[in-house]
Design an enzyme around this catalytic site. Structure first.
Site, PDB file in Angstrom:
ATOM      1  N   HIS A 150      -1.978  13.568 -10.274  1.00 16.78           N
ATOM      2  CA  HIS A 150      -1.522  14.041  -8.971  1.00 16.78           C
ATOM      3  C   HIS A 150      -0.170  13.417  -8.665  1.00 16.78           C
ATOM      4  CE1 HIS A 150      -1.145  14.823  -4.743  1.00 16.78           C
ATOM      5  NE2 HIS A 150      -1.068  13.535  -4.514  1.00 16.78           N
ATOM      6  N   ARG A 171       6.805   0.759  10.086  1.00 13.37           N
ATOM      7  CA  ARG A 171       5.887   0.714   8.935  1.00 13.37           C
ATOM      8  C   ARG A 171       6.341  -0.305   7.899  1.00 13.37           C
ATOM      9  NH1 ARG A 171       2.247   5.047   7.819  1.00 13.37           N
ATOM     10  NH2 ARG A 171       2.224   4.574   5.616  1.00 13.37           N
ATOM     11  N   HIS A 226      -0.117  16.036   5.999  1.00 14.40           N
ATOM     12  CA  HIS A 226       0.680  15.185   6.888  1.00 14.40           C
ATOM     13  C   HIS A 226       0.625  15.684   8.322  1.00 14.40           C
ATOM     14  CE1 HIS A 226       2.392  14.670   2.836  1.00 14.40           C
ATOM     15  NE2 HIS A 226       2.382  13.411   3.190  1.00 14.40           N
TER      16      HIS A 226
HETATM   17  N1  GLN Z   1      -6.041   9.689  -4.751  1.00 15.24           N
HETATM   18  C1  GLN Z   1      -5.169   9.252  -3.695  1.00 15.24           C
HETATM   19  C2  GLN Z   1      -5.718   9.738  -2.364  1.00 15.24           C
HETATM   20  O1  GLN Z   1      -6.297  10.769  -2.344  1.00 15.24           O
HETATM   21  C3  GLN Z   1      -3.795   9.802  -3.878  1.00 15.24           C
HETATM   22  C4  GLN Z   1      -2.885   9.341  -2.791  1.00 15.24           C
HETATM   23  C5  GLN Z   1      -1.456   9.669  -3.043  1.00 15.24           C
HETATM   24  O2  GLN Z   1      -1.139  10.510  -3.841  1.00 15.24           O
HETATM   25  N2  GLN Z   1      -0.544   9.037  -2.346  1.00 15.24           N
HETATM   26  O3  GLN Z   1      -5.529   9.114  -1.336  1.00 15.24           O
HETATM   27 ZN    ZN Z   2      -0.248  12.455  -2.966  1.00 16.80          ZN
END
Ligand code: GLN
Ligand code: ZN
Length: 764
Positions: A650, A524, A703
């Site tokens: 988030h 990656r 995941h």
């Molecule tokens: N808003 C982004 C998504 O839903 C958040 C991704 C992340 O936190 N890595 O993909």
């Molecule tokens: Zn996330």
């Protein structure tokens, strides 16, 4: 004469050859021999690129990760793979990736499935290594096959080889004791294996071995300090000369004793620890080599060669042949070669240096030290001209941005009312049920979406057709969410390739390379955007998509943005101003977007700070300074909205214990975090610290392809409700859903919505 050397070269290949060879082998499309041939070809090319150096690294190449290589070299294989009787390299990939990836491969039936090794960030870089697994019973046994083979290969090519190994103390420190035992207790078992390895290398006629101990730039307690002393006294009679390499920061309180450890040489990162050079010189024993990392191995800017020479010339005069020069750390963290960049703006390209160019800089510096600046007058003049153009470029320095920064005051980051008042006003119009459901932003990036984007980029699809295709995708996600019965909807991020690149491309002050790939882990790679100038937002970036999405539903639609700290942490950043300043500029630009969304009628807005925690400095003593400016940047971005507007953030992790107060300071109305895999244990932070606002602890591990059951999610939320008052809990997945399939997402979210209904009915 000065010695030039390198600590490590990027492995992935200028055109990501290693990535494609690995993925082809893993997919069963090419034989092991082809992969091995590609590895050998890359090593040969990399030594060729380093031919101008006096010493080139050997053993820095890896098929996946140099820490996992070290575990295999030390015979520290996780117990679950020890019985494997296939190819050693296949076993190595089983640890790296888990068995599911090899399910169809040889020995799948006889050797069974295995879990992948845990992966985590290599110090403060964006490279991830496979964590060594340790227990009180761990035994080590040397297997130097790989290193010796690469040494022979290098020599056959006439390379003046300096084997590179990871030092024993850092190896133990970055490992994880699976049984909670004391990792340092293993040192006495580990050192004989290192001694055996060094003796083998000595028998091969190796003179110098680079032994990396980046742990030395972190805060160490007495036991770990003592471990260094034990280790390097034990290894001093090994028959080779050890170059003890440190990088990524200052050594501070560790400097004196580290320089005085009984090794033949010491490497200091003179980019981040420039002000420790003088002290290092003073502590340096008369026989010892001092290697100085004078070219950044972490960033992509040209080095100011004259400025380096100004301070380096006196050092060279004092040390003579005992001075070596190198990049600050392995070049693993920068792209390979600027020559591959045909589309990069010429102004900006002139300011950059990738790995190959950095080695050139080293050559020029060495020539200037050996033969005088006149000997490389043309190179120095070209370097000075490039730096000068950057320093004075109006594309870098924009007075209006500077003026806006100067106007920032505390009021800018302050919501109008405290949370309790805001929450009342938001509840009044949102009218959400208890345990409201939402998602984190993205919906599956289907093959059709990716294809439309690449056709648009290639000019095969018109802008109008592309927009129409994305609007259809948005409509699809809105329909699906309404059918599922989610409470707060998202538009699904169909139009976004990457949560940072999408914004970087629309902000002024960012540049994008074509092939500036850097390894993130295994095969990656990421292509970090290059933040080169003062940041402005020429026009709204997300408003039209969001307005379209809101027009399709009566339910509240969340506007979706990436926050300034995350954009910063996933970019190559400016080296001509502090990160905090760049971050504040990003904050002002994203703030305008927040306010535009609000004006467009989006009154729930999420600002992702997925990477806020990643930016924490290596030393705890510096955490507060970072958190102060990071939180301030978020507040500037988010807090200009009215009380009715609900701000979400988030974060892609759940280790909050040590930063929870800073997270609370951000004052988002709602925070969603990743918790499902840890069984809500990670909410402990929220038990000890009364987090004042609303929380959505993820209940769906995005995941994994597994579809969580309703009962499982109800159980997780019940645990959460033991720690956080139920009226402040949201129900949502761990993260965005872009890597999943619709066929997984729909049943999982249906179960999630059912779980929320059950909670409403059963929890008081
Ligand atoms: N808003 C982004 C998504 O839903 C958040 C991704 C992340 O936190 N890595 O993909
Ligand atoms: Zn996330």
């Amino acid at each position: 004469m000065i010695t030039t050397h390198n600590l490590g070269f990027p492995r992935i290949g200028a055109r990501r050859e290693l990535k494609f060879a690995l993925e082809s082998y893993w997919a069963g499309q090419s034989p092991l021999a082809a992969l091995q041939a590609q590895g050998a070809a890359l090593r040969a090319a990399h030594w060729q690129a380093q031919a101008g150096l006096d010493l080139a690294p050997v053993g820095d190449f890896s098929f996946y990760d140099h820490v996992l290589d070290t575990s295999f070299m030390l015979g520290n294989l996780p117990e679950r793979v020890q019985a494997f009787h296939g190819e050693a390299l296949d076993n190595y990939f089983r640890v790296a990736r888990g068995r599911s990836a090899q399910a169809a491969g040889a020995h799948a039936a006889c050797c069974g499935g295995v879990a992948a090794g845990e992966m985590t960030k290599w110090f403060d870089t964006n490279y991830h290594y496979i964590v060594p697994e340790l227990t009180a019973a761990t035994q080590f046994r040397l297997d130097a096959t790989r290193l010796l083979a690469e040494l022979a290969e290098a020599r056959a090519r006439g390379v003046r080889a300096k084997p590179v190994i990871l030092g024993p103390v850092t190896y133990l420190a970055i490992g994880k004791a699976k049984d909670g035992s004391d990792r340092l207790a293993l040192l006495s078992r580990l050192l004989p294996v290192y001694a055996e390895l060094l003796a083998l290398l000595a028998a091969q006629g190796v003179e110098w071995v680079q032994i990396d101990e980046p742990l030395l730039v972190t805060e160490l307690d007495a036991d770990w300090k003592h471990a260094f002393s034990i280790a390097y006294h034990a290894l001093k009679g090994s028959g080779v000369k050890l170059l003890l390499a440190t990088y990524f920061g200052q050594l501070r309180e560790n400097l004196e004793w580290a320089v005085k450890l009984p090794t033949a040489g010491f490497h200091l990162d003179a980019v981040t620890a420039r002000d420790e050079v003088q002290a290092a010189l003073n502590y340096l024993a008369g026989h010892k080599v001092l290697s100085l990392g004078v070219v950044s191995g972490r960033n992509i800017w040209k080095t100011d060669l004259a400025a380096v020479l100004d301070w380096l010339e006196p050092v060279a005069a004092r040390l003579g042949e005992r001075l070596w020069i190198a990049p600050s750390c392995s070049l693993l963290h920068v792209p390979v070669d600027l020559a591959g960049e045909s589309r990069l703006d010429a102004d900006i390209a002139a300011w950059l240096a990738f790995a190959v160019q950095k080695l050139d800089e080293l050559r020029v510096l060495a020539a200037a030290l050996d033969r005088g600046r006149d000997a490389v007058a043309a190179e120095l003049a070209a370097n000075a001209a490039a730096l000068d153009s950057r320093r004075h470029s109006p594309r870098v320095h924009k007075p209006a941005v500077q003026a806006a920064l100067a106007r920032i005051d505390a009021a800018l980051g302050q919501r109008q009312s405290p949370y309790a008042e805001r929450a009342r006003r938001q509840a009044a119009w949102l009218k959400l049920p208890r345990f409201p459901t939402t998602t984190i932003g993205s919906f599956p990036q289907t093959a059709e979406i990716r294809q439309a984007r690449s056709r648009f980029r290639a000019g095969e699809l018109s802008a109008d057709d592309y927009t129409a295709a994305m609007r259809d995708e948005i409509a699809r996600s809105v329909r699906e969410q309404e059918a599922l019965g989610l409470d707060v909807l998202v538009h699904g991020e169909a139009e976004r390739n990457d949560m940072v690149e999408y914004f970087g491309e629309q902000l002024d002050g960012y540049a994008f390379s074509q092939a500036g790939w850097v390894q993130s882990y295994g095969s990656r790679c990421v292509k970090p955007p290059i933040l080169f100038g003062d940041i402005t937002r020429p026009r709204a970036m997300t408003v039209e998509w969001a307005r379209h999405a809101q027009s399709l539903t009566e339910r509240p639609m969340k506007g979706m943005l990436t926050g300034p700290v995350t954009i910063l942490n996933w970019s190559f950043v400016r080296d001509d101003q502090p990160r905090a300043v760049s971050c504040r500029q990003l904050a002002l630009a994203i703030r305008e977007e927040v306010l535009d969304l609000e004006r467009a009628g989006l009154r729930v807005i999420q600002i992702d700070e997925a990477a806020l925690r990643e930016g924490l400095p290596l030393r705890r003593a510096q955490w507060k300074g970072y958190l102060d400016w990071a939180v301030e940047a978020f507040r500037i971005t988010a807090n200009g909205v009215g009380d009715d507007t609900q701000i979400h953030t988030h974060m892609c992790y759940s280790e909050f214990n040590d930063i929870i107060a800073a997270i609370a300071d951000m004052d988002a109305d709602v925070i969603t975090i990743e918790t499902s895999r840890s069984d809500m244990e990670l909410l402990d932070a929220f038990e000890h610290f009364r987090y004042p606002n609303e929380i959505g602890p993820g209940v769906y591990d995005i995941h994994s392809p597994n579809i969580p059951t309703e009962a499982h999610m109800v159980a997780l939320m019940r645990k959460a409700a033991e720690r956080v008052p139920a009226e402040r809990l949201w129900v949502n997945p761990d993260c965005g859903l872009k890597t999943r399939q619709w066929s997984e997402v729909i049943p999982a979210l249906a179960n999630m919505v059912a779980a929320a209904r059950t909670l409403r009915a059963t929890l008081p």
